[in-house]
Design an enzyme around this catalytic site. Sequence first.
Site, PDB file in Angstrom:
ATOM      1  N   TYR A   1       0.843  -1.196   0.000  1.00  0.00           N
ATOM      2  CA  TYR A   1       0.000   0.000   0.000  1.00  0.00           C
ATOM      3  C   TYR A   1       0.878   1.247   0.000  1.00  0.00           C
ATOM      4  O   TYR A   1       1.824   1.325   0.777  1.00  0.00           O
ATOM      5  CB  TYR A   1      -0.918   0.036   1.227  1.00  0.00           C
ATOM      6  CG  TYR A   1      -2.360  -0.219   0.874  1.00  0.00           C
ATOM      7  CD1 TYR A   1      -3.023   0.634   0.007  1.00  0.00           C
ATOM      8  CD2 TYR A   1      -3.047  -1.314   1.385  1.00  0.00           C
ATOM      9  CE1 TYR A   1      -4.337   0.408  -0.348  1.00  0.00           C
ATOM     10  CE2 TYR A   1      -4.368  -1.547   1.033  1.00  0.00           C
ATOM     11  CZ  TYR A   1      -5.017  -0.684   0.169  1.00  0.00           C
ATOM     12  OH  TYR A   1      -6.306  -0.905  -0.187  1.00  0.00           O
TER      13      TYR A   1
ATOM     14  N   GLU B   1      -0.392   4.856  -0.321  1.00  0.00           N
ATOM     15  CA  GLU B   1      -1.143   6.120  -0.421  1.00  0.00           C
ATOM     16  C   GLU B   1      -0.201   7.321  -0.349  1.00  0.00           C
ATOM     17  O   GLU B   1       0.681   7.363   0.518  1.00  0.00           O
ATOM     18  CB  GLU B   1      -2.162   6.260   0.711  1.00  0.00           C
ATOM     19  CG  GLU B   1      -3.460   5.563   0.421  1.00  0.00           C
ATOM     20  CD  GLU B   1      -3.560   4.266   1.181  1.00  0.00           C
ATOM     21  OE1 GLU B   1      -2.483   3.674   1.450  1.00  0.00           O
ATOM     22  OE2 GLU B   1      -4.685   3.864   1.494  1.00  0.00           O
TER      23      GLU B   1
ATOM     24  N   ASP C   1      -8.007  13.775 -24.374  1.00  0.00           N
ATOM     25  CA  ASP C   1      -8.029  12.373 -23.938  1.00  0.00           C
ATOM     26  C   ASP C   1      -7.448  11.549 -25.084  1.00  0.00           C
ATOM     27  O   ASP C   1      -8.100  11.363 -26.114  1.00  0.00           O
ATOM     28  CB  ASP C   1      -9.474  11.965 -23.628  1.00  0.00           C
ATOM     29  CG  ASP C   1      -9.590  10.489 -23.247  1.00  0.00           C
ATOM     30  OD1 ASP C   1      -8.613   9.742 -23.449  1.00  0.00           O
ATOM     31  OD2 ASP C   1     -10.663  10.100 -22.765  1.00  0.00           O
TER      32      ASP C   1
ATOM     33  N   THR D   1      -5.257   6.088 -21.220  1.00  0.00           N
ATOM     34  CA  THR D   1      -5.062   4.763 -20.645  1.00  0.00           C
ATOM     35  C   THR D   1      -3.653   4.339 -21.041  1.00  0.00           C
ATOM     36  O   THR D   1      -3.008   4.971 -21.876  1.00  0.00           O
ATOM     37  CB  THR D   1      -6.075   3.748 -21.201  1.00  0.00           C
ATOM     38  OG1 THR D   1      -6.047   3.812 -22.622  1.00  0.00           O
ATOM     39  CG2 THR D   1      -7.473   4.012 -20.700  1.00  0.00           C
TER      40      THR D   1
END
Length: 414
Positions: free
Chosen positions: A53, A55, A199, A225
């Site tokens: 993790y 964050e 985009d 993406t």
Amino acid sequence: MESNAIRAIDPEIADLIAQEERRQRDVLRLIPSENYASAAVMAATGTCLTNKYSEGYPGKRYYQGQQYCDAIEQLAIDRARALFGADHANVQPYSGSPANLAVYFALLNAGDTLMGMALPHGGHLTHGWNVTISGKFYDVVQYGVRPTDHRIDLDQVARLARERRPKLIVCGASAYPRIIDFAAFAEIAREVGALLLADIAHIAGLVAGGAHPSPVPVADVVSTTTHKTLRGPRGGMILCKAEHAKAIDRAVFPGLQGGPHDHTTAAVAVALKEAASPDFGRYARAVVENAKALAERLMHHGFELVSGGTDNHLLLIDLSNKQVPGKVAAQALERAGIVCNANSVPFDTRKPFDPSGIRLGTPAITSRGMGIDEMRRLGDWVAAVVAAPDDAALLARIAAEVRSLCEQFPAPGL
Ligand code: DSN
């Protein structure tokens, strides 16, 4: 590349993965948003990084134990900035839709005016289409293509922008086969005091490889993406001018997401390294050359291409003149080993779930090393299938020919 570890624990899932792998090897994959990630990219996604993790951002994390994840994410950021020439990169978005939502969250307030290309004209759901959060939380104005030539109607964009004064204009598409004039969009945005989001999810690999103009110099923010033409893992990325960096980072985390997917970040870094190589530039140009060759062959067979051809990686075919609905064609093509998707065409009179067209793309078959000769064969097969979608013997014969072609062009990474 089957993992013995999966088979030992879960043979059912191992079998299904093995069958999907065989499918990806034995068919011509023409969905323009799909590709073959390299073995290195896929290996990075299957590492111990899935256990961590992280964050926060490199050097500013909420949990300990970040020495390696910090270095991995920083490498991904540095490579993204260098590859696209961007001031700032955020590599944490889980995919394209959350990337766009994060941009809206960073730059807009609920109820602000957002302008994007309508989905039925080739835009994307997240560009303000009414069933999505982007269509519900913002005051949306949508532009489209001209009925005459199916090119983006920049006069309409300018007129609507002057009338509605959007705070953000989105350019970019999911089913638009032509070059997007980012400079023209930037001029319109500047004139009306709007910010510009480009985009480039579909064309990021073409932009990186120099086969499509880049929006980075002219757009405030660029979203993408990482798994389409860019050939990375499933993921998303946001590039922006320095002045928006803080707002974008805050919107991604903690605004929208929790911990970044570190295994994906590592794979993105690997993909960006691959995309910086001269080979990748050759690949990007070949994607476009193949799409043009396929378009020519299909037009030779009497197919009507939206906009009359292509400048990028995809073709949108209106099958109305063939009297075969898109879905019937897509299903018959799949039986013949050619996998694409049914797609609405601009001004379609049929419903989105049963539209008039099909959408074909060359990113995946070009990754296999196929070229102009194979595109001609493919065009002939598509024509034969659409002429006789119920002819089971014909479809089986073509499927066998497709399999044998696929054996000559091994799928990367599998
Ligand atoms: N689903 C993608 C595509 O096929 O274009 C866009 O999100």
